[in-house]
Design an enzyme around this catalytic site. Structure first.
Site, PDB file in Angstrom:
ATOM      1  N   HIS A 147       0.835  -1.204   0.000  1.00  0.00           N
ATOM      2  CA  HIS A 147       0.000   0.000   0.000  1.00  0.00           C
ATOM      3  C   HIS A 147       0.868   1.251   0.000  1.00  0.00           C
ATOM      4  O   HIS A 147       1.465   1.615   1.012  1.00  0.00           O
ATOM      5  CB  HIS A 147      -0.951  -0.007   1.196  1.00  0.00           C
ATOM      6  CG  HIS A 147      -1.892  -1.159   1.176  1.00  0.00           C
ATOM      7  ND1 HIS A 147      -1.665  -2.310   1.887  1.00  0.00           N
ATOM      8  CD2 HIS A 147      -3.046  -1.347   0.508  1.00  0.00           C
ATOM      9  CE1 HIS A 147      -2.659  -3.163   1.660  1.00  0.00           C
ATOM     10  NE2 HIS A 147      -3.511  -2.600   0.828  1.00  0.00           N
TER      11      HIS A 147
ATOM     12  N   HIS B 152      -4.701  -5.748  -6.254  1.00  0.00           N
ATOM     13  CA  HIS B 152      -4.458  -6.970  -5.498  1.00  0.00           C
ATOM     14  C   HIS B 152      -5.765  -7.491  -4.901  1.00  0.00           C
ATOM     15  O   HIS B 152      -6.785  -6.804  -4.901  1.00  0.00           O
ATOM     16  CB  HIS B 152      -3.387  -6.751  -4.420  1.00  0.00           C
ATOM     17  CG  HIS B 152      -3.753  -5.718  -3.407  1.00  0.00           C
ATOM     18  ND1 HIS B 152      -3.612  -4.361  -3.625  1.00  0.00           N
ATOM     19  CD2 HIS B 152      -4.254  -5.837  -2.151  1.00  0.00           C
ATOM     20  CE1 HIS B 152      -4.011  -3.696  -2.553  1.00  0.00           C
ATOM     21  NE2 HIS B 152      -4.411  -4.564  -1.650  1.00  0.00           N
TER      22      HIS B 152
ATOM     23  N   CYS C  31     -11.688  -5.834   7.191  1.00  0.00           N
ATOM     24  CA  CYS C  31     -11.228  -6.132   5.842  1.00  0.00           C
ATOM     25  C   CYS C  31      -9.916  -6.893   5.962  1.00  0.00           C
ATOM     26  O   CYS C  31      -9.287  -6.889   7.017  1.00  0.00           O
ATOM     27  CB  CYS C  31     -10.972  -4.861   5.033  1.00  0.00           C
ATOM     28  SG  CYS C  31     -12.426  -3.834   4.823  1.00  0.00           S
TER      29      CYS C  31
ATOM     30  N   HIS D 161      -6.751  -9.496   3.555  1.00  0.00           N
ATOM     31  CA  HIS D 161      -6.153 -10.009   2.325  1.00  0.00           C
ATOM     32  C   HIS D 161      -5.934 -11.518   2.452  1.00  0.00           C
ATOM     33  O   HIS D 161      -5.186 -11.939   3.347  1.00  0.00           O
ATOM     34  CB  HIS D 161      -4.806  -9.346   2.065  1.00  0.00           C
ATOM     35  CG  HIS D 161      -4.882  -7.869   1.959  1.00  0.00           C
ATOM     36  ND1 HIS D 161      -4.785  -7.040   3.063  1.00  0.00           N
ATOM     37  CD2 HIS D 161      -5.041  -7.063   0.890  1.00  0.00           C
ATOM     38  CE1 HIS D 161      -4.887  -5.784   2.669  1.00  0.00           C
ATOM     39  NE2 HIS D 161      -5.051  -5.766   1.363  1.00  0.00           N
TER      40      HIS D 161
ATOM     41  N   GLU E 120      -8.512  -9.634  14.307  1.00  0.00           N
ATOM     42  CA  GLU E 120      -8.808  -8.212  14.475  1.00  0.00           C
ATOM     43  C   GLU E 120      -9.852  -7.937  15.548  1.00  0.00           C
ATOM     44  O   GLU E 120      -9.778  -6.931  16.242  1.00  0.00           O
ATOM     45  CB  GLU E 120      -9.262  -7.603  13.144  1.00  0.00           C
ATOM     46  CG  GLU E 120      -8.148  -7.589  12.118  1.00  0.00           C
ATOM     47  CD  GLU E 120      -8.420  -6.672  10.946  1.00  0.00           C
ATOM     48  OE1 GLU E 120      -9.429  -5.941  10.971  1.00  0.00           O
ATOM     49  OE2 GLU E 120      -7.607  -6.694  10.010  1.00  0.00           O
TER      50      GLU E 120
ATOM     51  N   TYR F 147     -12.574  -1.765  -6.343  1.00  0.00           N
ATOM     52  CA  TYR F 147     -12.518  -0.315  -6.168  1.00  0.00           C
ATOM     53  C   TYR F 147     -11.076   0.175  -6.132  1.00  0.00           C
ATOM     54  O   TYR F 147     -10.133  -0.587  -5.924  1.00  0.00           O
ATOM     55  CB  TYR F 147     -13.243   0.102  -4.893  1.00  0.00           C
ATOM     56  CG  TYR F 147     -12.458  -0.177  -3.634  1.00  0.00           C
ATOM     57  CD1 TYR F 147     -11.743   0.845  -3.002  1.00  0.00           C
ATOM     58  CD2 TYR F 147     -12.408  -1.447  -3.089  1.00  0.00           C
ATOM     59  CE1 TYR F 147     -11.004   0.597  -1.861  1.00  0.00           C
ATOM     60  CE2 TYR F 147     -11.665  -1.701  -1.945  1.00  0.00           C
ATOM     61  CZ  TYR F 147     -10.973  -0.682  -1.338  1.00  0.00           C
ATOM     62  OH  TYR F 147     -10.226  -0.933  -0.218  1.00  0.00           O
TER      63      TYR F 147
ATOM     64  N   GLU G 290      -5.698   2.503  -2.091  1.00  0.00           N
ATOM     65  CA  GLU G 290      -6.243   1.144  -2.024  1.00  0.00           C
ATOM     66  C   GLU G 290      -6.711   0.818  -3.426  1.00  0.00           C
ATOM     67  O   GLU G 290      -7.393   1.639  -4.060  1.00  0.00           O
ATOM     68  CB  GLU G 290      -7.421   1.058  -1.044  1.00  0.00           C
ATOM     69  CG  GLU G 290      -7.024   1.000   0.399  1.00  0.00           C
ATOM     70  CD  GLU G 290      -6.451  -0.340   0.840  1.00  0.00           C
ATOM     71  OE1 GLU G 290      -6.185  -1.217  -0.026  1.00  0.00           O
ATOM     72  OE2 GLU G 290      -6.248  -0.517   2.049  1.00  0.00           O
TER      73      GLU G 290
ATOM     74  N   GLU H 251      -8.180  -2.636  -5.103  1.00  0.00           N
ATOM     75  CA  GLU H 251      -8.462  -4.026  -4.764  1.00  0.00           C
ATOM     76  C   GLU H 251      -9.630  -4.627  -5.543  1.00  0.00           C
ATOM     77  O   GLU H 251     -10.617  -3.958  -5.809  1.00  0.00           O
ATOM     78  CB  GLU H 251      -8.793  -4.130  -3.272  1.00  0.00           C
ATOM     79  CG  GLU H 251      -7.665  -3.681  -2.373  1.00  0.00           C
ATOM     80  CD  GLU H 251      -8.009  -3.707  -0.900  1.00  0.00           C
ATOM     81  OE1 GLU H 251      -7.069  -3.793  -0.098  1.00  0.00           O
ATOM     82  OE2 GLU H 251      -9.204  -3.651  -0.539  1.00  0.00           O
TER      83      GLU H 251
ATOM     84  N   TRP I 105     -14.580   2.529   0.638  1.00  0.00           N
ATOM     85  CA  TRP I 105     -15.050   1.227   0.177  1.00  0.00           C
ATOM     86  C   TRP I 105     -16.394   0.883   0.795  1.00  0.00           C
ATOM     87  O   TRP I 105     -17.237   0.301   0.131  1.00  0.00           O
ATOM     88  CB  TRP I 105     -14.007   0.130   0.415  1.00  0.00           C
ATOM     89  CG  TRP I 105     -13.545  -0.025   1.825  1.00  0.00           C
ATOM     90  CD1 TRP I 105     -14.100  -0.817   2.798  1.00  0.00           C
ATOM     91  CD2 TRP I 105     -12.415   0.619   2.428  1.00  0.00           C
ATOM     92  NE1 TRP I 105     -13.391  -0.686   3.972  1.00  0.00           N
ATOM     93  CE2 TRP I 105     -12.345   0.173   3.776  1.00  0.00           C
ATOM     94  CE3 TRP I 105     -11.459   1.514   1.972  1.00  0.00           C
ATOM     95  CZ2 TRP I 105     -11.357   0.611   4.653  1.00  0.00           C
ATOM     96  CZ3 TRP I 105     -10.474   1.944   2.850  1.00  0.00           C
ATOM     97  CH2 TRP I 105     -10.432   1.488   4.163  1.00  0.00           C
TER      98      TRP I 105
END
Length: 192
Positions: free
Chosen positions: A34, A41, A76, A78, A96, A113, A123, A125, A170
């Protein structure tokens, strides 16, 4: 072995890079991907509901590289290379928010987005959106989230309409893509 054990986390903390068609092209370290020129990604976004049909919003930790302190959906993340997306959602929920999810369903499987925060961090993604149900109250990891709040779907939509700048871009874009009256967010109790 626990997939989130400290000795494994650094070695496996990679994101999947994608071409414009969403086809994997390689990997990059999550901690470095980032920037002001973030490549496309793979990621995911998850909305979490409770037994009363409320949605969990979290405020991103102030130390986050992108959008620090901004209110957003529950969490959110990955998926790691080769990781099943469902496993990634469960891994992030526990890491988290200390949450165990007892239901998970796709909401916007093709969400994608690009957004730039005030510091210039991008961002970019392909970010499937999930809806989950929590079995307990969140226990926030302070490195990830500093506050949380349960809101009704109507309260969330109203906030996005009158103060979109107070929410992650987002989240606002996701709400725009979910048709009012026909989305899981508007009938959350019926779907989870």
């Amino acid at each position: 072995m626990d997939a989130t054990a400290p000795q494994d986390r650094d070695a496996a903390d990679l994101v999947v890079l994608l071409d414009d068609d969403g086809v994997p092209t390689g990997t990059a370290p999550r901690a470095e991907v980032h920037t002001t020129d973030t490549p496309l990604h793979l990621a995911f976004s998850c909305h979490v509901t409770d037994g009363a049909g409320r949605l969990l919003l979290t405020r991103r930790a102030l130390g986050k590289r992108a959008w620090p302190g901004v209110w957003t959906n529950a969490f959110c993340g990955h998926p790691r290379p080769g990781e099943d997306p469902v496993d990634a959602v469960h891994r992030y929920a526990e890491h988290e928010l200390g949450l165990v999810l007892d239901h998970l369903e796709p909401m916007l499987p093709d969400f994608r987005y690009r957004a730039v925060d005030a510091s210039g961090v991008v961002e970019h993604e392909v970010c499937p959106v999930w809806l989950a149900r929590a079995t307990a109250a969140p226990q926030l990891n302070p490195d990830e989230a500093v506050e949380s709040r349960w809101v009704t779907p109507r309260e969330l939509r109203t906030t996005a309409e009158v103060a979109p700048w107070a929410l992650s871009p987002w989240l606002v874009m996701q709400l725009e893509q979910l048709p009012v009256g026909a989305s899981a967010l508007d009938a959350v109790g019926d779907h989870v």
